[in-house]
Motif scaffolding. Structure first.
Motif, PDB file in Angstrom:
ATOM      1  N   GLY A 166      32.911  77.593  60.611  1.00 20.49           N
ATOM      2  CA  GLY A 166      33.725  78.320  61.435  1.00 20.49           C
ATOM      3  C   GLY A 166      34.876  77.366  61.656  1.00 20.49           C
ATOM      4  N   SER A 167      35.971  77.911  62.263  1.00 21.36           N
ATOM      5  CA  SER A 167      37.355  77.265  62.369  1.00 21.36           C
ATOM      6  C   SER A 167      37.219  75.747  62.804  1.00 21.36           C
ATOM      7  CB  SER A 167      38.080  78.044  63.327  1.00 21.36           C
ATOM      8  OG  SER A 167      38.172  79.420  63.211  1.00 21.36           O
ATOM      9  N   SER A 168      36.819  75.566  63.815  1.00 21.99           N
ATOM     10  CA  SER A 168      36.539  74.177  64.509  1.00 21.99           C
ATOM     11  C   SER A 168      36.019  73.136  63.320  1.00 21.99           C
ATOM     12  CB  SER A 168      35.795  74.180  65.851  1.00 21.99           C
ATOM     13  OG  SER A 168      35.911  72.719  66.286  1.00 21.99           O
ATOM     14  N   CYS A 169      34.643  73.397  62.963  1.00 20.57           N
ATOM     15  CA  CYS A 169      34.219  72.751  61.939  1.00 20.57           C
ATOM     16  C   CYS A 169      34.796  72.708  60.620  1.00 20.57           C
ATOM     17  CB  CYS A 169      32.615  73.130  61.652  1.00 20.57           C
ATOM     18  SG  CYS A 169      31.848  72.751  62.977  1.00 20.57           S
ATOM     19  N   HIS A 170      35.872  73.693  60.101  1.00 21.99           N
ATOM     20  CA  HIS A 170      36.468  73.626  58.963  1.00 21.99           C
ATOM     21  C   HIS A 170      37.716  72.678  59.463  1.00 21.99           C
ATOM     22  CE1 HIS A 170      38.432  74.972  55.339  1.00 21.99           C
ATOM     23  NE2 HIS A 170      39.589  75.209  56.246  1.00 21.99           N
ATOM     24  N   ILE A 171      38.095  72.653  60.361  1.00 21.36           N
ATOM     25  CA  ILE A 171      39.445  71.709  60.689  1.00 21.36           C
ATOM     26  C   ILE A 171      38.750  70.233  60.625  1.00 21.36           C
ATOM     27  CG2 ILE A 171      40.993  70.969  62.386  1.00 21.36           C
ATOM     28  CD1 ILE A 171      41.249  73.952  63.222  1.00 21.36           C
ATOM     29  N   LYS A 172      37.775  70.171  60.806  1.00 24.76           N
ATOM     30  CA  LYS A 172      37.103  68.785  60.895  1.00 24.76           C
ATOM     31  C   LYS A 172      36.504  68.360  59.730  1.00 24.76           C
ATOM     32  CE  LYS A 172      36.344  69.134  65.960  1.00 24.76           C
ATOM     33  NZ  LYS A 172      35.211  69.453  66.940  1.00 24.76           N
ATOM     34  N   GLY A 173      36.341  69.239  58.578  1.00 23.43           N
ATOM     35  CA  GLY A 173      35.882  68.696  57.377  1.00 23.43           C
ATOM     36  C   GLY A 173      34.818  69.310  56.682  1.00 23.43           C
ATOM     37  N   SER A 174      34.417  70.583  57.029  1.00 18.72           N
ATOM     38  CA  SER A 174      32.818  71.169  56.799  1.00 18.72           C
ATOM     39  C   SER A 174      32.849  71.519  55.300  1.00 18.72           C
ATOM     40  CB  SER A 174      32.746  72.382  57.412  1.00 18.72           C
ATOM     41  OG  SER A 174      33.725  73.325  57.490  1.00 18.72           O
ATOM     42  N   ARG A 175      34.246  71.788  54.538  1.00 14.07           N
ATOM     43  CA  ARG A 175      34.401  72.134  53.249  1.00 14.07           C
ATOM     44  C   ARG A 175      33.797  70.741  52.467  1.00 14.07           C
ATOM     45  NH1 ARG A 175      38.550  75.242  49.923  1.00 14.07           N
ATOM     46  NH2 ARG A 175      37.907  74.736  47.717  1.00 14.07           N
ATOM     47  N   GLN A 176      34.385  69.802  53.202  1.00 13.15           N
ATOM     48  CA  GLN A 176      34.134  68.362  52.408  1.00 13.15           C
ATOM     49  C   GLN A 176      32.571  68.293  52.414  1.00 13.15           C
ATOM     50  OE1 GLN A 176      36.712  68.900  54.166  1.00 13.15           O
ATOM     51  NE2 GLN A 176      38.485  67.823  53.618  1.00 13.15           N
ATOM     52  N   VAL A 177      32.107  68.304  53.604  1.00 15.17           N
ATOM     53  CA  VAL A 177      30.553  67.935  53.770  1.00 15.17           C
ATOM     54  C   VAL A 177      29.608  68.947  52.745  1.00 15.17           C
ATOM     55  CG1 VAL A 177      28.633  68.381  55.420  1.00 15.17           C
ATOM     56  CG2 VAL A 177      30.861  67.401  56.201  1.00 15.17           C
ATOM     57  N   VAL A 178      30.126  70.348  52.749  1.00 17.05           N
ATOM     58  CA  VAL A 178      29.518  71.292  51.875  1.00 17.05           C
ATOM     59  C   VAL A 178      29.646  71.025  50.415  1.00 17.05           C
ATOM     60  CG1 VAL A 178      29.534  73.620  50.873  1.00 17.05           C
ATOM     61  CG2 VAL A 178      29.805  73.311  53.266  1.00 17.05           C
ATOM     62  N   GLU A 179      30.835  70.523  50.092  1.00 17.09           N
ATOM     63  CA  GLU A 179      30.884  69.918  48.603  1.00 17.09           C
ATOM     64  C   GLU A 179      30.037  68.961  48.355  1.00 17.09           C
ATOM     65  OE1 GLU A 179      35.263  69.823  48.314  1.00 17.09           O
ATOM     66  OE2 GLU A 179      35.438  71.899  47.672  1.00 17.09           O
TER      67      GLU A 179
END
Length: 81
Positions: free
Chosen positions: A8-21
């Motif tokens: 979601g928006s807040s977690c995306h801003i905090k780096g969720s994409r990097q965590v997923v990768e």
């Protein structure tokens, strides 16, 4: 084992994409594709907690720079038992 990462928006801003990768890379490196399912979800309702992650029913907050350490401690240690 199922790992769910908020995208979601807040977690995306905090780096969720990097965590997923990082989780995708680690699952592949350790050949855990048959034992670990990685999924994304929108808002877990704990936006103030950082990148929200659940492992099965347990909630965690994972900073991108600590994703590998988190994976080793909370995923690898359990699936290798």
């Amino acid at each position: 084992m199922k790992i769910t990462v908020c995208i979601g928006s807040s977690c995306h801003i905090k780096g969720s994409r990097q965590v997923v990768e990082q989780f995708q890379t680690l699952i592949s490196e350790y050949n855990l594709g048959d034992r670990v399912e990685l999924a994304g979800t929108f808002c877990m309702g704990k936006c103030d907690k950082g990148v929200c992650v659940t492992i099965d029913d347990d909630f965690f907050s994972v900073a991108p720079e600590l994703a590998k350490e988190f994976f080793v401690e909370n995923v690898l240690s359990k699936v290798r038992r």
